[in-house]
Design a protein around this motif. Sequence first.
Motif, PDB file in Angstrom:
ATOM      1  N   ARG A 326       2.686   9.407 -11.601  1.00 39.46           N
ATOM      2  CA  ARG A 326       1.328   9.709 -11.177  1.00 39.46           C
ATOM      3  C   ARG A 326       0.629   8.402 -10.810  1.00 39.46           C
ATOM      4  N   PRO A 327       0.009   8.391  -9.696  1.00 41.40           N
ATOM      5  CA  PRO A 327      -0.697   7.170  -9.311  1.00 41.40           C
ATOM      6  C   PRO A 327      -1.807   6.841 -10.290  1.00 41.40           C
ATOM      7  N   ASP A 328      -2.066   5.571 -10.468  1.00 36.37           N
ATOM      8  CA  ASP A 328      -3.114   5.140 -11.383  1.00 36.37           C
ATOM      9  C   ASP A 328      -4.509   5.354 -10.802  1.00 36.37           C
ATOM     10  N   TYR A 329      -4.654   5.206  -9.506  1.00 37.12           N
ATOM     11  CA  TYR A 329      -5.994   5.270  -8.904  1.00 37.12           C
ATOM     12  C   TYR A 329      -6.125   6.332  -7.832  1.00 37.12           C
ATOM     13  N   ALA A 330      -5.067   6.602  -7.080  1.00 35.51           N
ATOM     14  CA  ALA A 330      -5.171   7.550  -5.975  1.00 35.51           C
ATOM     15  C   ALA A 330      -5.178   8.968  -6.485  1.00 35.51           C
ATOM     16  N   ARG A 331      -6.063   9.774  -5.948  1.00 36.19           N
ATOM     17  CA  ARG A 331      -6.170  11.193  -6.288  1.00 36.19           C
ATOM     18  C   ARG A 331      -6.261  12.004  -4.997  1.00 36.19           C
ATOM     19  N   SER A 332      -5.851  13.288  -5.084  1.00 37.52           N
ATOM     20  CA  SER A 332      -5.928  14.164  -3.928  1.00 37.52           C
ATOM     21  C   SER A 332      -7.385  14.427  -3.579  1.00 37.52           C
ATOM     22  N   SER A 333      -7.643  14.443  -2.298  1.00 39.54           N
ATOM     23  CA  SER A 333      -9.036  14.671  -1.864  1.00 39.54           C
ATOM     24  C   SER A 333      -9.478  16.093  -2.088  1.00 39.54           C
ATOM     25  N   SER A 334      -8.541  17.069  -2.375  1.00 39.93           N
ATOM     26  CA  SER A 334      -8.906  18.457  -2.611  1.00 39.93           C
ATOM     27  C   SER A 334      -9.302  18.705  -4.056  1.00 39.93           C
ATOM     28  N   GLU A 335      -9.015  17.736  -4.935  1.00 39.76           N
ATOM     29  CA  GLU A 335      -9.347  17.962  -6.357  1.00 39.76           C
ATOM     30  C   GLU A 335     -10.845  17.795  -6.585  1.00 39.76           C
TER      31      GLU A 335
END
Length: 335
Positions: A326-335
């Motif tokens: 799991r990325p430490d900083y990047a998150r899905s824009s749909s969350e």
Amino acid sequence: MSQNENEETAENRENRENPRGVQPDGGAGQLRKEPSKELPPEVPPANRAAEREAEAGAAEPEAPEPRAPEPEPAGPDDRPDAGPDAGPGVVEPELTGRQRLVKGLWPPRASRAQLIMAVLLFVLGLGLAIQVRSTSDNSALRGARQEDLVRILDELDDRTQRLEDEKQGLVDQRTELENSSDQADEARKQTAEKQKQLGILAGTTAAQGPGITMTVTDTKGAVEADMLLDAVQELRAAGAEAIQVNDVRIVANTYLTDGSGGKGISVDGHEIGRPYRFKVIGKPQDLEPALNIPGGVVQTLEKEQATVAVSRSNKIVVDALRSAQRPDYARSSSE
């Protein structure tokens, strides 16, 4: 004084006293005819010539004896190399071929039109030299053979066609989503397919398909990590979709380093031993030529006394997996 001079003096005196030559008589108004004078005795011609020479010698001063001219100091024009303008007594030495060439070229005797033409020709030649150097010096394909150039062009055409097919697939997916009666089911189907594709690229899913295998045998240990990294980059540029080196999966953030003490190579912190075996999934017609181009991967490894064997196959299995992180900083824009 001579007798002739005495007679001439007496005659002159009488002429001054009686300028007309008439002497008065004792009677008034009577004139007396002057008696004729006796002429001096005629001088012989020989004596006359001697008198003339004596008179001329007395009248003209004696000419001094001619003296030899004093030598003048030699000037720059009196040297043997003074050129055609030197004195008439100077003899020029014979010039060598180089001296005649220099004498003919310098000082220049060019007209204004010739100077302008020379400048224009110099500028034209300089421009052509710069253009040729800029187009040929840094060309990596300068010494390539004709068949190598044809193969590279075919590879570029195949890569262009592959990108066009990918573009057309995305367009078809958009069209299906727009025309589907049940857009939710179609979206889930495409999402699952996309997940599989991304799993193959991320190394979390095993993959199989046509491709090539490349085995690098390094008996002298001269192959370094940057050479294998060049091979990975070349395969990716040729359209490789999945790559495995020995038991390690190659992904986007893979790095290669030389092993401790200069022995072996480490891939993502995992040391791999010799020989180095690459399993690559992709179009074999693009992958193999990419490794064999002039100055490419195969030639570079062979210069290090390594042996490279490349073979095509219709089924290559890439089963080395990477754990999903799991990325430490990047998150899905749909969350």
